[in-house]
Write a protein that holds these residues in place. Sequence first.
Motif, mmCIF file in Angstrom:
data_model
loop_
_atom_site.group_PDB
_atom_site.id
_atom_site.type_symbol
_atom_site.label_atom_id
_atom_site.label_comp_id
_atom_site.label_asym_id
_atom_site.label_seq_id
_atom_site.Cartn_x
_atom_site.Cartn_y
_atom_site.Cartn_z
ATOM 1 N N PRO A 92 0.840 -1.209 0.000
ATOM 2 C CA PRO A 92 0.000 0.000 0.000
ATOM 3 C C PRO A 92 0.873 1.256 0.000
ATOM 4 O O PRO A 92 1.853 1.349 0.731
ATOM 5 N N GLY A 93 0.538 2.195 -0.879
ATOM 6 C CA GLY A 93 1.308 3.423 -1.020
ATOM 7 C C GLY A 93 2.470 3.323 -1.993
ATOM 8 O O GLY A 93 3.092 4.336 -2.326
ATOM 9 N N GLN A 94 2.773 2.125 -2.469
ATOM 10 C CA GLN A 94 3.880 1.914 -3.397
ATOM 11 C C GLN A 94 3.548 2.486 -4.779
ATOM 12 O O GLN A 94 2.421 2.399 -5.257
ATOM 13 N N ARG A 95 4.551 3.053 -5.426
ATOM 14 C CA ARG A 95 4.401 3.488 -6.817
ATOM 15 C C ARG A 95 4.765 2.299 -7.692
ATOM 16 O O ARG A 95 5.867 1.753 -7.591
ATOM 17 N N VAL A 96 3.833 1.874 -8.552
ATOM 18 C CA VAL A 96 4.002 0.696 -9.405
ATOM 19 C C VAL A 96 3.880 1.117 -10.863
ATOM 20 O O VAL A 96 3.003 1.908 -11.214
ATOM 21 N N CYS A 97 4.743 0.569 -11.695
ATOM 22 C CA CYS A 97 4.688 0.866 -13.126
ATOM 23 C C CYS A 97 4.240 -0.371 -13.902
ATOM 24 O O CYS A 97 4.640 -1.500 -13.591
ATOM 25 N N LEU A 98 3.383 -0.134 -14.878
ATOM 26 C CA LEU A 98 2.915 -1.157 -15.808
ATOM 27 C C LEU A 98 3.576 -0.884 -17.151
ATOM 28 O O LEU A 98 3.794 0.273 -17.513
ATOM 29 N N ALA A 99 3.884 -1.937 -17.907
ATOM 30 C CA ALA A 99 4.500 -1.774 -19.228
ATOM 31 C C ALA A 99 3.727 -2.586 -20.260
ATOM 32 O O ALA A 99 3.215 -3.662 -19.955
ATOM 33 N N TRP A 100 3.654 -2.048 -21.494
ATOM 34 C CA TRP A 100 2.935 -2.721 -22.576
ATOM 35 C C TRP A 100 3.520 -2.299 -23.919
ATOM 36 O O TRP A 100 4.173 -1.262 -24.029
ATOM 37 N N ASP A 174 4.987 -0.868 -33.785
ATOM 38 C CA ASP A 174 4.207 -1.989 -33.273
ATOM 39 C C ASP A 174 4.719 -2.449 -31.910
ATOM 40 O O ASP A 174 3.941 -2.726 -31.001
ATOM 41 N N LYS A 175 6.017 -2.533 -31.756
ATOM 42 C CA LYS A 175 6.619 -3.104 -30.553
ATOM 43 C C LYS A 175 7.291 -2.064 -29.658
ATOM 44 O O LYS A 175 8.045 -2.412 -28.753
ATOM 45 N N ALA A 176 7.008 -0.807 -29.879
ATOM 46 C CA ALA A 176 7.572 0.240 -29.028
ATOM 47 C C ALA A 176 7.107 0.036 -27.593
ATOM 48 O O ALA A 176 5.972 -0.358 -27.328
ATOM 49 N N SER A 177 7.981 0.295 -26.659
ATOM 50 C CA SER A 177 7.689 0.136 -25.236
ATOM 51 C C SER A 177 6.901 1.330 -24.708
ATOM 52 O O SER A 177 7.219 2.476 -25.016
ATOM 53 N N CYS A 178 5.875 1.038 -23.918
ATOM 54 C CA CYS A 178 5.025 2.068 -23.317
ATOM 55 C C CYS A 178 4.807 1.728 -21.843
ATOM 56 O O CYS A 178 5.010 0.583 -21.427
ATOM 57 N N GLY A 179 4.331 2.682 -21.091
ATOM 58 C CA GLY A 179 4.007 2.399 -19.699
ATOM 59 C C GLY A 179 3.474 3.612 -18.973
ATOM 60 O O GLY A 179 3.567 4.736 -19.450
ATOM 61 N N GLN A 180 2.907 3.344 -17.821
ATOM 62 C CA GLN A 180 2.445 4.375 -16.892
ATOM 63 C C GLN A 180 2.601 3.808 -15.487
ATOM 64 O O GLN A 180 2.672 2.592 -15.292
ATOM 65 N N CYS A 181 2.615 4.696 -14.519
ATOM 66 C CA CYS A 181 2.756 4.301 -13.123
ATOM 67 C C CYS A 181 1.553 4.780 -12.321
ATOM 68 O O CYS A 181 0.898 5.751 -12.692
ATOM 69 N N PHE A 182 1.274 4.092 -11.230
ATOM 70 C CA PHE A 182 0.188 4.462 -10.327
ATOM 71 C C PHE A 182 0.629 4.188 -8.904
ATOM 72 O O PHE A 182 1.628 3.496 -8.668
ATOM 73 N N THR A 183 -0.113 4.702 -7.954
ATOM 74 C CA THR A 183 0.158 4.459 -6.544
ATOM 75 C C THR A 183 -0.880 3.488 -6.003
ATOM 76 O O THR A 183 -2.087 3.696 -6.178
ATOM 77 N N VAL A 184 -0.412 2.426 -5.377
ATOM 78 C CA VAL A 184 -1.318 1.441 -4.774
ATOM 79 C C VAL A 184 -2.074 2.139 -3.643
ATOM 80 O O VAL A 184 -1.460 2.778 -2.783
ATOM 81 N N PRO A 185 -3.402 2.045 -3.639
ATOM 82 C CA PRO A 185 -4.175 2.736 -2.595
ATOM 83 C C PRO A 185 -3.744 2.324 -1.186
ATOM 84 O O PRO A 185 -3.519 1.150 -0.903
ATOM 85 N N SER A 186 -3.632 3.300 -0.315
ATOM 86 C CA SER A 186 -3.235 3.034 1.075
ATOM 87 C C SER A 186 -4.327 2.279 1.818
ATOM 88 O O SER A 186 -4.080 1.706 2.877
ATOM 89 N N THR A 187 -5.527 2.248 1.268
ATOM 90 C CA THR A 187 -6.642 1.534 1.894
ATOM 91 C C THR A 187 -6.609 0.031 1.614
ATOM 92 O O THR A 187 -7.388 -0.714 2.207
ATOM 93 N N PHE A 188 -5.735 -0.416 0.739
ATOM 94 C CA PHE A 188 -5.658 -1.848 0.448
ATOM 95 C C PHE A 188 -5.096 -2.576 1.665
ATOM 96 O O PHE A 188 -4.125 -2.124 2.275
ATOM 97 N N ALA A 189 -5.697 -3.689 1.999
ATOM 98 C CA ALA A 189 -5.313 -4.445 3.191
ATOM 99 C C ALA A 189 -4.024 -5.224 2.953
ATOM 100 O O ALA A 189 -3.908 -5.977 1.980
ATOM 101 N N VAL A 190 -3.080 -5.058 3.852
ATOM 102 C CA VAL A 190 -1.817 -5.784 3.799
ATOM 103 C C VAL A 190 -2.093 -7.281 3.920
ATOM 104 O O VAL A 190 -2.905 -7.714 4.737
ATOM 105 N N GLY A 191 -1.429 -8.081 3.088
ATOM 106 C CA GLY A 191 -1.583 -9.533 3.132
ATOM 107 C C GLY A 191 -2.780 -10.043 2.350
ATOM 108 O O GLY A 191 -2.990 -11.243 2.269
ATOM 109 N N SER A 192 -3.566 -9.144 1.775
ATOM 110 C CA SER A 192 -4.741 -9.540 1.004
ATOM 111 C C SER A 192 -4.393 -9.687 -0.475
ATOM 112 O O SER A 192 -3.402 -9.185 -0.945
ATOM 113 N N THR A 193 -5.263 -10.366 -1.190
ATOM 114 C CA THR A 193 -5.134 -10.534 -2.627
ATOM 115 C C THR A 193 -6.156 -9.678 -3.338
ATOM 116 O O THR A 193 -7.307 -9.600 -2.907
#
Length: 198
Positions: A92-100, A174-193
Amino acid sequence: MKTQTVIVLLGLASLVSAHSWVACTDYSSDDFSTYDFSKCRGWPRNWNSVATNLFGEDRGFNYQGNDATPCRDPFNGGNSYTSAYPKAKYTPGQRVCLAWPAKNHKAESCTNAFIPDTQLSLFASPANPTGDITQTQYKQNVVAAELGGKHVNGQIDLKGFQNCPNFCGGQGTDKASCGQCFTVPSTFAVGSTYSFQW
């Protein structure tokens, strides 16, 4: 210091009229100029069924979901992962990047300024799902309404799906790398899926 994580299962469904997919659900860099497989720490569900060492290679992983079947691969409690292609683990609170891969969807000088991008949103399930939820249910838990900002049709920018900084470069459009980042909500429960969808 003890770090606690949230387990993530990313189901794939494209909510735009395009043929792309998330290739990495935890990319350890926000430099998307060139995709580097070694920087991927988390993968989409069942990635091992389509894995290749060629980034952006078309192999049937794109999926246009619907309300009853929002994800390409069904939720199965996290058993769609391997040691080579593990599920992402977020804090929770981590900045995560996705790539496509771009799959030719970028307004740029080497194409034209009128490449549409309706919206790039990120949704999540409630904690600890026991199966896939509906598309309607995903849309009730918005993690990022406009991931990376809203692209304006007719403008060349790096917003939304179109954050592909080397689109006109050596990887090809066609195969150019792209991505964006987001912050994991702090309300997400630790240890949950959680199951995420873009």
